[in-house]
Design a protein around this motif. Structure first.
Motif, PDB file in Angstrom:
ATOM      1  N   ASN A 121       2.517   1.643  -3.403  1.00  0.00           N
ATOM      2  CA  ASN A 121       1.542   2.115  -4.391  1.00  0.00           C
ATOM      3  C   ASN A 121       1.240   3.598  -4.198  1.00  0.00           C
ATOM      4  OD1 ASN A 121       1.306  -0.336  -5.690  1.00  0.00           O
ATOM      5  ND2 ASN A 121      -0.423  -1.039  -4.432  1.00  0.00           N
ATOM      6  N   GLN A 122       1.171   4.009  -2.932  1.00  0.00           N
ATOM      7  CA  GLN A 122       0.896   5.411  -2.637  1.00  0.00           C
ATOM      8  C   GLN A 122       2.035   6.292  -3.159  1.00  0.00           C
ATOM      9  OE1 GLN A 122      -1.904   6.539  -1.401  1.00  0.00           O
ATOM     10  NE2 GLN A 122      -1.261   8.689  -1.423  1.00  0.00           N
ATOM     11  N   LYS A 123       3.278   5.859  -2.927  1.00  0.00           N
ATOM     12  CA  LYS A 123       4.427   6.630  -3.401  1.00  0.00           C
ATOM     13  C   LYS A 123       4.472   6.668  -4.923  1.00  0.00           C
ATOM     14  CE  LYS A 123       7.476   6.005   0.592  1.00  0.00           C
ATOM     15  NZ  LYS A 123       8.768   5.469   1.081  1.00  0.00           N
ATOM     16  N   LEU A 124       4.175   5.526  -5.557  1.00  0.00           N
ATOM     17  CA  LEU A 124       4.161   5.492  -7.021  1.00  0.00           C
ATOM     18  C   LEU A 124       3.093   6.422  -7.584  1.00  0.00           C
ATOM     19  CD1 LEU A 124       4.694   1.687  -7.782  1.00  0.00           C
ATOM     20  CD2 LEU A 124       6.297   3.559  -8.218  1.00  0.00           C
ATOM     21  N   SER A 125       1.938   6.447  -6.904  1.00  0.00           N
ATOM     22  CA  SER A 125       0.858   7.334  -7.345  1.00  0.00           C
ATOM     23  C   SER A 125       1.286   8.794  -7.250  1.00  0.00           C
ATOM     24  CB  SER A 125      -0.388   7.090  -6.490  1.00  0.00           C
ATOM     25  OG  SER A 125      -1.425   7.962  -6.855  1.00  0.00           O
ATOM     26  N   GLU A 126       1.958   9.135  -6.134  1.00  0.00           N
ATOM     27  CA  GLU A 126       2.433  10.512  -5.975  1.00  0.00           C
ATOM     28  C   GLU A 126       3.502  10.849  -7.007  1.00  0.00           C
ATOM     29  OE1 GLU A 126       3.777  10.629  -1.970  1.00  0.00           O
ATOM     30  OE2 GLU A 126       1.753  10.615  -1.085  1.00  0.00           O
ATOM     31  N   GLU A 127       4.410   9.888  -7.269  1.00  0.00           N
ATOM     32  CA  GLU A 127       5.458  10.121  -8.253  1.00  0.00           C
ATOM     33  C   GLU A 127       4.883  10.253  -9.657  1.00  0.00           C
ATOM     34  OE1 GLU A 127       7.885   6.761  -7.479  1.00  0.00           O
ATOM     35  OE2 GLU A 127       8.899   7.681  -5.757  1.00  0.00           O
ATOM     36  N   ASN A 128       3.861   9.461  -9.959  1.00  0.00           N
ATOM     37  CA  ASN A 128       3.199   9.573 -11.269  1.00  0.00           C
ATOM     38  C   ASN A 128       2.580  10.944 -11.449  1.00  0.00           C
ATOM     39  OD1 ASN A 128       3.868   6.991 -12.090  1.00  0.00           O
ATOM     40  ND2 ASN A 128       1.961   6.058 -11.371  1.00  0.00           N
ATOM     41  N   GLN A 129       2.011  11.471 -10.373  1.00  0.00           N
ATOM     42  CA  GLN A 129       1.404  12.797 -10.450  1.00  0.00           C
ATOM     43  C   GLN A 129       2.478  13.862 -10.684  1.00  0.00           C
ATOM     44  OE1 GLN A 129      -1.896  13.490 -10.538  1.00  0.00           O
ATOM     45  NE2 GLN A 129      -1.178  15.538 -11.086  1.00  0.00           N
TER      46      GLN A 129
ATOM     47  N   HIS B 166       0.832  -1.198   0.000  1.00  0.00           N
ATOM     48  CA  HIS B 166       0.000   0.000   0.000  1.00  0.00           C
ATOM     49  C   HIS B 166       0.870   1.252   0.000  1.00  0.00           C
ATOM     50  CE1 HIS B 166      -3.232   2.787   0.967  1.00  0.00           C
ATOM     51  NE2 HIS B 166      -2.475   3.247   1.964  1.00  0.00           N
TER      52      HIS B 166
END
Length: 262
Positions: free
Chosen positions: A116-124, A113
């Motif tokens: 995934n949260q860090k990847l989501s922030e990095e994608n943004q 989790h």
């Protein structure tokens, strides 16, 4: 000047060569003309000078923020240490094993989790930076279009060049005005302006039918080729020293440079 050279100069090949857009055959032809004909060499040198005038203050800076370190390596993993000093019954051991499995599952779930949260922030962040890069590209294209338009105006045969040099009040003052009466455009290149007290400024005027019309304030911090209002039937240009912020009436007693127009 013979007709062959005139045809060559009007073909636009020199401008294309200067901007790096010619083929190998065209390049060889152009360089041959430059080497053999002084008229072509003079025209090439003039084009090169005009391009330098346009480009000297329109440098495009590269973007400061480039995509950095998109993904981070996670070197540490949850470690569960078990210290047993007593013997347990089989059912008790199974209970402990189930508890450990549950803890491991919970740890892995949290780890996934969090990742995934860090990847989501990095994608943004990537999306935002791509948007910024696209915006920078659009702005740079607009600046390039403006530079090319200025270059085109400078090389228009109907554009007249006027050098304005300062008098005893401002000996180091030098500006160059480019006026095209056919296209009704005016530009000015501020080369050097002596420093004034904070409460004063330089203001440029057009002489028209016995009165002076303001064309704007000149600043040493704004040294670049820029457009100024075109004045129909102007007889001359005049630069004066005025109070900070400019004046509505020209102080001709404080004139530091003037020229008469054709």
């Amino acid at each position: 000047m013979n007709e062959k050279i005139i045809t060559f100069l009007n073909s636009g090949l020199l401008e294309k060569y200067l901007l790096g857009g010619t083929s190998i055959e065209e390049t060889q032809q152009i360089e041959s003309y430059i080497a053999r004909h002084p008229e072509v060499e003079n025209a090439y040198n003039t084009l090169q000078f005009n391009l330098e005038v346009v480009a000297k203050t329109n440098a495009v800076e590269a973007p400061k923020n480039i995509l950095n370190n998109i993904l981070e390596e996670l070197d540490e993993k949850p470690v569960i240490q078990l210290n047993t000093t007593k013997k347990y019954k089989k059912w008790h051991q199974l209970s402990i094993a189930a508890s450990i499995a549950a803890l491991i599952f919970a740890g892995q779930s949290y780890y996934l989790h969090d990742k995934n949260q860090k990847l989501s922030e990095e994608n943004q962040v990537v999306v935002d930076e791509i948007f910024d890069l696209r915006s920078d590209i659009e702005n740079n294209n607009k600046k390039l279009d403006a530079v090319m338009q200025q270059f085109k105006e400078l090389n228009d045969p109907n554009t007249y060049k006027y050098i304005m040099q300062g008098n005893s009040r401002a000996k180091n003052l030098k500006t160059v005005a480019y006026i095209n009466p056919k296209e009704k455009t005016s530009m000015i290149d501020v080369v050097a302006l002596p420093q004034l007290p904070e409460e004063q400024c330089y203001q440029i005027w057009a002489e028209l039918q016995g009165k002076m019309v303001s064309l704007g304030i000149l600043s040493e911090t704004d040294r670049q080729l820029r457009a100024i209002p075109y004045t129909e039937d102007a007889l001359g240009l005049n630069i004066t020293i005025e109070p900070k912020g400019g004046n509505t009436v020209a102080s001709l007693e404080n004139s530091v440079a003037e020229i008469h127009l054709k």
